[in-house]
Design a protein around this motif. Structure first.
Motif, PDB file in Angstrom:
ATOM      1  N   ASP A   1       5.825   2.174  -3.075  1.00 47.62           N
ATOM      2  CA  ASP A   1       4.626   1.475  -3.521  1.00 47.62           C
ATOM      3  C   ASP A   1       4.209   1.936  -4.908  1.00 47.62           C
ATOM      4  N   ALA A   2       3.171   1.314  -5.417  1.00 49.69           N
ATOM      5  CA  ALA A   2       2.718   1.574  -6.779  1.00 49.69           C
ATOM      6  C   ALA A   2       1.756   2.747  -6.878  1.00 49.69           C
ATOM      7  N   GLN A   3       1.663   3.573  -5.837  1.00 53.42           N
ATOM      8  CA  GLN A   3       0.843   4.780  -5.897  1.00 53.42           C
ATOM      9  C   GLN A   3       1.708   6.029  -5.756  1.00 53.42           C
ATOM     10  N   THR A   4       2.960   5.916  -6.056  1.00 56.16           N
ATOM     11  CA  THR A   4       3.984   6.977  -6.091  1.00 56.16           C
ATOM     12  C   THR A   4       4.492   7.438  -4.725  1.00 56.16           C
ATOM     13  N   ARG A   5       4.149   6.740  -3.663  1.00 55.76           N
ATOM     14  CA  ARG A   5       4.736   7.101  -2.373  1.00 55.76           C
ATOM     15  C   ARG A   5       6.226   6.739  -2.418  1.00 55.76           C
ATOM     16  N   CYS A   6       7.027   7.563  -1.741  1.00 54.14           N
ATOM     17  CA  CYS A   6       8.465   7.319  -1.728  1.00 54.14           C
ATOM     18  C   CYS A   6       8.963   7.286  -0.292  1.00 54.14           C
ATOM     19  N   ARG A   7      10.234   7.050  -0.143  1.00 58.87           N
ATOM     20  CA  ARG A   7      10.817   6.983   1.204  1.00 58.87           C
ATOM     21  C   ARG A   7      10.734   8.316   1.935  1.00 58.87           C
ATOM     22  N   HIS A   8      10.654   9.404   1.181  1.00 58.23           N
ATOM     23  CA  HIS A   8      10.619  10.731   1.794  1.00 58.23           C
ATOM     24  C   HIS A   8       9.204  11.154   2.198  1.00 58.23           C
ATOM     25  N   TYR A   9       8.229  10.769   1.394  1.00 58.50           N
ATOM     26  CA  TYR A   9       6.829  11.161   1.616  1.00 58.50           C
ATOM     27  C   TYR A   9       5.949   9.945   1.381  1.00 58.50           C
ATOM     28  N   SER A  10       5.372   9.423   2.457  1.00 62.21           N
ATOM     29  CA  SER A  10       4.635   8.170   2.320  1.00 62.21           C
ATOM     30  C   SER A  10       3.326   8.135   3.107  1.00 62.21           C
ATOM     31  N   SER A  11       2.698   9.287   3.295  1.00 62.14           N
ATOM     32  CA  SER A  11       1.404   9.291   3.977  1.00 62.14           C
ATOM     33  C   SER A  11       0.318   8.783   3.022  1.00 62.14           C
ATOM     34  N   ASP A  12      -0.864   8.581   3.535  1.00 63.15           N
ATOM     35  CA  ASP A  12      -1.991   8.130   2.711  1.00 63.15           C
ATOM     36  C   ASP A  12      -2.231   9.054   1.522  1.00 63.15           C
ATOM     37  N   LYS A  13      -1.926  10.334   1.691  1.00 71.09           N
ATOM     38  CA  LYS A  13      -2.224  11.317   0.647  1.00 71.09           C
ATOM     39  C   LYS A  13      -1.036  11.666  -0.241  1.00 71.09           C
TER      40      LYS A  13
END
Length: 109
Positions: free
Chosen positions: A14-26
């Motif tokens: 997504d466009a908030q820097t979440r990646c496949r490895h780390y994708s929690s709200d924070k």
């Protein structure tokens, strides 16, 4: 992908820097790696995309802007990131406090 005018490499979801490895709200930061001067969401994304081994930021470089808030685009120095109590100093978005467990992968400890 460009996030708030900064290029971020990796397996972004997504466009908030979440990646496949780390994708929690924070999970909304990207870290610039000193070896390639490139932002990645995490060390595993660096491993997937870079053609070289990562290096860590040295203590004397902690004044460098190397953390990107994926929510508002604010760039924090490493020292600001350490001292921010897991919140962006500009927009107050929460950062994942569990990232502290991986500091040794990014920063001289």
């Amino acid at each position: 992908m460009y996030i708030h005018s900064q290029k971020v490499e990796g397996l972004l979801v997504d466009a908030q820097t979440r990646c496949r490895h780390y994708s929690s709200d924070k999970d909304v930061i990207a870290i610039k790696f000193p070896c390639c001067d490139t932002y990645f969401p995490c060390f595993m994304c660096h491993h997937s995309y870079a053609d070289h081994a990562p290096t860590v930021w040295k203590r004397e470089q902690f004044h460098t802007k190397a953390i990107l808030c994926g929510v508002c685009g604010f760039e924090l120095t490493i020292r600001q990131y350490f001292d921010c109590d897991s919140k962006c100093p500009k927009c107050q978005s929460g950062f994942n406090p569990g990232c502290q467990n991986h500091y040794h992968l990014y920063f001289e400890t």
